[in-house]
Structures are given as C-alpha cells and as structure tokens.
Design a protein around this motif. Sequence first.
Motif, PDB file in Angstrom:
ATOM      1  N   PRO A 271       0.442  -1.230   0.240  1.00  0.00           N
ATOM      2  CA  PRO A 271       0.352   0.094   0.114  1.00  0.00           C
ATOM      3  C   PRO A 271       0.822   1.273  -0.489  1.00  0.00           C
ATOM      4  CG  PRO A 271      -0.328  -1.193   2.199  1.00  0.00           C
ATOM      5  CD  PRO A 271       0.539  -2.153   1.732  1.00  0.00           C
ATOM      6  N   THR A 272       0.282   2.329  -0.699  1.00  0.00           N
ATOM      7  CA  THR A 272       0.757   3.820  -0.696  1.00  0.00           C
ATOM      8  C   THR A 272       0.162   4.538  -0.164  1.00  0.00           C
ATOM      9  OG1 THR A 272      -0.103   4.539  -2.610  1.00  0.00           O
ATOM     10  CG2 THR A 272       2.075   3.222  -3.377  1.00  0.00           C
ATOM     11  N   GLY A 273       0.454   5.738   0.176  1.00  0.00           N
ATOM     12  CA  GLY A 273      -0.321   6.499   0.786  1.00  0.00           C
ATOM     13  C   GLY A 273       0.536   7.759   1.858  1.00  0.00           C
ATOM     14  N   GLY A 274       1.670   6.686   2.692  1.00  0.00           N
ATOM     15  CA  GLY A 274       2.162   7.079   3.679  1.00  0.00           C
ATOM     16  C   GLY A 274       2.648   8.450   3.864  1.00  0.00           C
ATOM     17  N   ILE A 275       2.344   8.811   5.125  1.00  0.00           N
ATOM     18  CA  ILE A 275       2.918  10.136   5.287  1.00  0.00           C
ATOM     19  C   ILE A 275       4.453  10.327   5.615  1.00  0.00           C
ATOM     20  CG2 ILE A 275       2.350  11.539   7.897  1.00  0.00           C
ATOM     21  CD1 ILE A 275      -0.161  10.243   8.630  1.00  0.00           C
ATOM     22  N   ASP A 276       4.720  11.604   4.832  1.00  0.00           N
ATOM     23  CA  ASP A 276       6.212  11.566   5.168  1.00  0.00           C
ATOM     24  C   ASP A 276       6.261  13.307   5.095  1.00  0.00           C
ATOM     25  OD1 ASP A 276       5.231  13.024   2.224  1.00  0.00           O
ATOM     26  OD2 ASP A 276       6.804  11.520   1.564  1.00  0.00           O
ATOM     27  N   SER A 277       5.034  13.935   5.504  1.00  0.00           N
ATOM     28  CA  SER A 277       5.267  16.097   5.655  1.00  0.00           C
ATOM     29  C   SER A 277       4.575  15.923   5.889  1.00  0.00           C
ATOM     30  CB  SER A 277       4.879  16.408   4.078  1.00  0.00           C
ATOM     31  OG  SER A 277       3.976  15.761   3.512  1.00  0.00           O
ATOM     32  N   VAL A 278       4.485  17.692   7.133  1.00  0.00           N
ATOM     33  CA  VAL A 278       3.484  17.890   7.742  1.00  0.00           C
ATOM     34  C   VAL A 278       2.195  18.250   7.277  1.00  0.00           C
ATOM     35  CG1 VAL A 278       3.407  20.469   9.179  1.00  0.00           C
ATOM     36  CG2 VAL A 278       5.471  18.980   9.215  1.00  0.00           C
ATOM     37  N   ALA A 279       2.723  18.575   5.688  1.00  0.00           N
ATOM     38  CA  ALA A 279       0.986  19.021   4.975  1.00  0.00           C
ATOM     39  C   ALA A 279       0.986  17.132   5.294  1.00  0.00           C
ATOM     40  CB  ALA A 279       1.178  19.115   3.807  1.00  0.00           C
ATOM     41  N   ALA A 280       1.367  16.295   4.796  1.00  0.00           N
ATOM     42  CA  ALA A 280       0.276  15.097   4.517  1.00  0.00           C
ATOM     43  C   ALA A 280      -0.509  14.804   5.996  1.00  0.00           C
ATOM     44  CB  ALA A 280       1.079  13.451   4.547  1.00  0.00           C
TER      45      ALA A 280
END
Length: 332
Positions: A271-280
Amino acid sequence: EQIDWTSPIHDLDVLPNKQDQGIFHLSAEAAIRLISSGEMDDYQPRDNQVLSVIVIIMSLWGGWVAYQDMPRFEDPEFTIRTAVIITYYPGATPLQVAEEITDPLEKALQQLGEVDDIESTSVAGRSEIMVNIKYEFSPTKADLQLIWTKVRNKVNDASRSLPPGASIPYVNDDFGDVYGLYFFLTGTGFTPAELLRHAKTLQSDLLSVDGVAKVQIDGALNEAIFVEISQNNLASLGVSLNQIYSALKTQNAMVSAGDVEVGDLRLVIRPTGGIDSVAAIQNLIIDTTNDGTLIYLHDLAHVWRGYQTPPAKIYKFNGEPAIAIGLSAESG
C-alpha cells in the motif's frame, strides 16, 4: 710470628709484613675455626659495600631511563564494570514505576552471582537501574562481555512480566567509553537539522579510518512533529481524542497487504499513501460529519515541525551552537 686462634677475632692483629692492604693467609684448620666461631659476622668487607652502592645507583638510573622511554597510551583504556538499564512507563507515578518496573527487574538481576550491587532510581514515567559487576568475575573485557550477555538475558526474561504500556528495557553497557578526541561542528546560517546531516557524513568518514573504533555524535537536536489539539474544536465537531490517536497510530504502519498471482508471477501488494511531510499529517482524515463532510486533522489541531524540548545537552564552541563528535581508538 704465631697467632692465638683461641682469642676473639677483634684481639688479633693484622700482620703488616704478610700482605699489603692488611690481608693475611690462614691455614685450612684456622679458617674453619674462625668461621665456625661466628666472629666473622661482625665484619663486612669495605670493597663489597662500595660495590653494593654502585649497583644500587646504576639500578635506579637504569630504571629512570627505562621509565622515560617506556611506550604508553596517550589515552589509556578504562574498563567500566557498570551497566544502566532504562525502562519507560509513560503516565505512571514514581511509586507505580518502582513497584511494577524497578522491583521485578531488580529481583531478576539479584539472581546473578556476578552482580556486586544494584542502584535504582524511579521517577515519573521512567526507571533507571545501575548494575555493578564484581572484579573477580570480569578481569578482562572478554569476561565482562559474557556477563553483560547474561544480564541482558535476565532482563529479557523479566520484561515478559512487565505491565502493558511499559517499553522494552534497554541495557546500556558502553556509556563509560572514554573519547580521546572531541570535534565540534558549527555552521553560521545552518539549521540544527542540516548540521546533524553533515555530522553523520563525518561520522561515516571517520569510521573508515584505520584505528578508529567508535565515533559518537552528541548534542544534536532531534526533529519532531508537534500536534497541538484544540479542545474547543473537538467539542464543536464531536470528535474524541481517541479518534485522533488511532488515526495517527495507524499511519506508516508496516503491514502486509497480501499478494496476487498474475500468470506465472506472484506480485506482492504494497500500500502507498504514507505520511512523509507536515502537510500530509495536516490533511489526515479523522472523521466525517452526519452530512458527509470530511473532518481533517488541521480542522482540530495545529501541526508544525520543530525540535524536541528541552534538549538533553547543549554544546557551544566560541559562543555558537555546536554538535560534538567523540572519537575513540581501537584497543592496543
């Protein structure tokens, strides 16, 4: 001229006409009588006294010269026979930490015959235990490493009985390392995160140098993402704190999504869509309203990136914030 051998030796006169320096010859029978009488014990030849003084002076001088030229370590090694065991128990009082964390671990460690004494400190949310090992069981570093292995096994066995919410006990047996060299990294206009990246690059380069055993970075500020939740927004939108905790906890979790067969191939689904930033994180969906409107985290909290406070250590070099890089040499 005749000598009366029955008289004490101090009553005998040296015959000056026999030999120079007061030396005279004795017959075998007279020598035996003289030695057996014990009178010779009171006399020490002057020549032997002078020779003894010369030998002592030369020995002292030779020892001093050897000491000056003796090779020695500029930074000698120190064997620290102490380990620190740290366990976190968030939200617990000092009494709860002592009864539920520190006491079970101490009882397990007391079963080891190599342990000399144990010191413990229990504070809110954290247990710290110091274990000292007897010297007779650890005369060398190799023997000490075997004991640390036994300590870790005991701690791991005892950790199974710790309450839920307690972290895995961490055994630190190299906190006493002595660093012979310290470098301080500074940079005008660089952020702490940028300095840390450069420090890690230097650490990798220094570890490749022959004779370097360990390179430690200290005083770095760790980055963190803060989520400040507004109680007013939670009440107005009808969202609970547990919903936010659950949404944040499930992000970036490494779980298997299965696989699928395509012809002769088996494809792993990731699965994709991991959190990698403050905006996410700000755009993380927490809940929906009755009319189907999505509620995002930024509707409930202020999310921003910063550094953990308060810092554990602060280094400064010439008045500027710095990161310390400690270097220790290999044994021998």
